[in-house]
Design a protein around this motif. Structure first.
Motif, PDB file in Angstrom:
ATOM      1  N   GLN A  54       0.820  -1.207   0.000  1.00  0.00           N
ATOM      2  CA  GLN A  54       0.000   0.000   0.000  1.00  0.00           C
ATOM      3  C   GLN A  54       0.857   1.261   0.000  1.00  0.00           C
ATOM      4  N   GLU A  55       1.924   1.258   0.790  1.00  0.00           N
ATOM      5  CA  GLU A  55       2.772   2.441   0.862  1.00  0.00           C
ATOM      6  C   GLU A  55       3.660   2.603  -0.374  1.00  0.00           C
ATOM      7  N   ALA A  56       3.800   1.546  -1.170  1.00  0.00           N
ATOM      8  CA  ALA A  56       4.519   1.642  -2.439  1.00  0.00           C
ATOM      9  C   ALA A  56       3.599   2.064  -3.579  1.00  0.00           C
ATOM     10  N   GLY A  57       2.345   2.344  -3.261  1.00  0.00           N
ATOM     11  CA  GLY A  57       1.397   2.814  -4.264  1.00  0.00           C
ATOM     12  C   GLY A  57       0.468   1.752  -4.803  1.00  0.00           C
ATOM     13  N   GLY A  58       0.456   0.578  -4.180  1.00  0.00           N
ATOM     14  CA  GLY A  58      -0.374  -0.515  -4.658  1.00  0.00           C
ATOM     15  C   GLY A  58      -1.627  -0.726  -3.834  1.00  0.00           C
ATOM     16  N   VAL A  59      -2.318  -1.806  -4.146  1.00  0.00           N
ATOM     17  CA  VAL A  59      -3.577  -2.169  -3.507  1.00  0.00           C
ATOM     18  C   VAL A  59      -3.453  -3.579  -2.953  1.00  0.00           C
ATOM     19  N   ALA A  60      -3.911  -3.781  -1.723  1.00  0.00           N
ATOM     20  CA  ALA A  60      -3.959  -5.110  -1.121  1.00  0.00           C
ATOM     21  C   ALA A  60      -5.321  -5.275  -0.458  1.00  0.00           C
ATOM     22  N   THR A  61      -6.049  -6.308  -0.882  1.00  0.00           N
ATOM     23  CA  THR A  61      -7.372  -6.576  -0.315  1.00  0.00           C
ATOM     24  C   THR A  61      -7.562  -8.076  -0.171  1.00  0.00           C
ATOM     25  N   ASP A  62      -8.698  -8.451   0.414  1.00  0.00           N
ATOM     26  CA  ASP A  62      -9.090  -9.857   0.374  1.00  0.00           C
ATOM     27  C   ASP A  62      -9.785 -10.132  -0.959  1.00  0.00           C
ATOM     28  N   PHE A  63     -10.333 -11.317  -1.118  1.00  0.00           N
ATOM     29  CA  PHE A  63     -10.897 -11.698  -2.408  1.00  0.00           C
ATOM     30  C   PHE A  63     -12.240 -11.033  -2.696  1.00  0.00           C
ATOM     31  N   LYS A  64     -12.794 -10.335  -1.709  1.00  0.00           N
ATOM     32  CA  LYS A  64     -14.016  -9.555  -1.931  1.00  0.00           C
ATOM     33  C   LYS A  64     -13.707  -8.095  -2.229  1.00  0.00           C
ATOM     34  N   GLY A  65     -12.430  -7.765  -2.267  1.00  0.00           N
ATOM     35  CA  GLY A  65     -12.040  -6.378  -2.481  1.00  0.00           C
ATOM     36  C   GLY A  65     -12.089  -5.543  -1.221  1.00  0.00           C
ATOM     37  N   ASP A  66     -12.216  -6.186  -0.064  1.00  0.00           N
ATOM     38  CA  ASP A  66     -12.301  -5.501   1.217  1.00  0.00           C
ATOM     39  C   ASP A  66     -10.974  -5.620   1.975  1.00  0.00           C
ATOM     40  N   GLN A  67     -10.942  -5.002   3.154  1.00  0.00           N
ATOM     41  CA  GLN A  67      -9.730  -5.018   3.976  1.00  0.00           C
ATOM     42  C   GLN A  67      -9.765  -6.132   5.033  1.00  0.00           C
ATOM     43  N   GLN A  99      -8.301 -11.054   8.810  1.00  0.00           N
ATOM     44  CA  GLN A  99      -9.279 -11.941   9.433  1.00  0.00           C
ATOM     45  C   GLN A  99      -9.442 -13.250   8.655  1.00  0.00           C
ATOM     46  N   ASN A 100      -9.561 -13.174   7.322  1.00  0.00           N
ATOM     47  CA  ASN A 100      -9.846 -14.397   6.559  1.00  0.00           C
ATOM     48  C   ASN A 100      -8.598 -15.009   5.908  1.00  0.00           C
ATOM     49  N   GLY A 101      -7.483 -14.293   5.879  1.00  0.00           N
ATOM     50  CA  GLY A 101      -6.237 -14.860   5.378  1.00  0.00           C
ATOM     51  C   GLY A 101      -6.092 -14.910   3.876  1.00  0.00           C
ATOM     52  N   ASN A 102      -7.070 -14.362   3.142  1.00  0.00           N
ATOM     53  CA  ASN A 102      -7.009 -14.366   1.681  1.00  0.00           C
ATOM     54  C   ASN A 102      -6.564 -12.991   1.193  1.00  0.00           C
ATOM     55  N   ILE A 103      -5.565 -12.959   0.304  1.00  0.00           N
ATOM     56  CA  ILE A 103      -5.037 -11.666  -0.121  1.00  0.00           C
ATOM     57  C   ILE A 103      -4.712 -11.671  -1.604  1.00  0.00           C
ATOM     58  N   VAL A 104      -4.948 -10.518  -2.235  1.00  0.00           N
ATOM     59  CA  VAL A 104      -4.533 -10.267  -3.607  1.00  0.00           C
ATOM     60  C   VAL A 104      -3.954  -8.858  -3.624  1.00  0.00           C
ATOM     61  N   ALA A 105      -2.798  -8.701  -4.287  1.00  0.00           N
ATOM     62  CA  ALA A 105      -2.082  -7.425  -4.241  1.00  0.00           C
ATOM     63  C   ALA A 105      -1.464  -7.112  -5.593  1.00  0.00           C
TER      64      ALA A 105
END
Length: 267
Positions: A220-233, A237-243
């Motif tokens: 996030q601080e490098a200018g990217g996006v990191a969320t879970d598989f629903k596009g949420d933060q 909690q759920n351990g699923n990530i896409v970045a």
């Protein structure tokens, strides 16, 4: 100037890295036990965690701690999320892809992050609003606009195989649309590599908070996006990530959502 909390996190990560490096060429002498199927812990993990916790407690005795090898101290305001040796299986086999991951959460927001690769002396750091850095160099996420030609990182399921078929479906989809997929074996370093532009994106199922907290803030601080598989933060909690960057993240999220919602009979 670095925030005092980040300075403490760096000191703790380097101390743990020293412990890891001193044992790296003596793997046959360390104690190895199994916590669960394909989930190992060594006395190096435990000694590295103890060193990290000691430094944190000395500087911030009132803060909470959530660490992989069992250190737990509750605090509603500040929580240090720690993986003292991410990539233990690599470490056991002498593979030089291991990291120390330390994140600090204030209430529900990640504020500081350190991912340290002691073997290659690469120190990835971030504080909210101050950007991400590798050693003294400012990081910027890769600017690729499309999955065509992209290089992605991932992690294979190894403890819990409940999501295996869905994961393999996403892997196949990304293999067909990108230049390649890599799985070195340390999620913390994988996310740091996204922040550094070495990978264009990363996804993984069913991680633990200490696997991804620091890496997510780096992205996030490098200018990217990191969320879970629903596009949420909800990844802590759920351990699923896409970045990835904004475009790559959106494309990856679309493919993952398609495969998650695909009936098993259609695969």
């Amino acid at each position: 100037m670095q925030h005092p909390i980040l300075v403490t996190a760096i000191r703790a990560a380097r101390k743990a890295g020293d412990i890891i490096n001193r044992s790296f060429d003596r793997v046959n002498e360390i104690s190895i036990t199994s916590k669960a199927h394909n989930d190992f812990v060594t006395d190096v993990d435990q000694r590295a965690e103890a060193a990290i916790v000691e430094i944190i407690r000395r500087a911030y005795p009132e803060h909470g701690i959530l660490a992989e090898e069992g250190s737990r101290i509750s605090d509603k305001d500040f929580e240090w999320i720690i993986d003292p040796l991410d990539g233990t299986t690599n470490f056991i086999h002498g593979m030089p892809q291991v990291g120390v991951s330390i994140a600090v959460r204030h209430f529900d927001r990640l504020e500081h992050a350190v991912v340290y690769d002691p073997v290659h002396n690469e120190l990835f750091t971030a504080s909210r609003g101050s950007g991400a850095h590798l050693n003294d160099r400012r990081l910027r996420i890769a600017q690729r606009k499309d999955l065509d030609g992209a290089l992605l990182g991932t992690g294979f399921p190894f403890r819990d195989f409940f999501h295996l078929d869905t994961y393999l479906a996403t892997l196949k989809a990304f293999m067909l649309k990108t230049a390649g997929v890599r799985r070195p074996g340390s999620a913390a370093l994988d996310l740091a590599y996204v922040a550094a532009g070495r990978y264009d994106g990363f996804w993984e199922f069913n991680l633990k908070p200490w696997d991804l907290a620091a890496g997510a803030l780096l992205v996030q601080e490098a200018g990217g996006v990191a969320t879970d598989f629903k596009g949420d933060q909800g990844y802590l909690q759920n351990g699923n990530i896409v970045a990835g960057n904004l475009r790559i993240h959106a494309q990856m999220l679309h493919i993952i959502s398609q495969e998650i919602n695909q009936p098993q009979s259609a695969r």
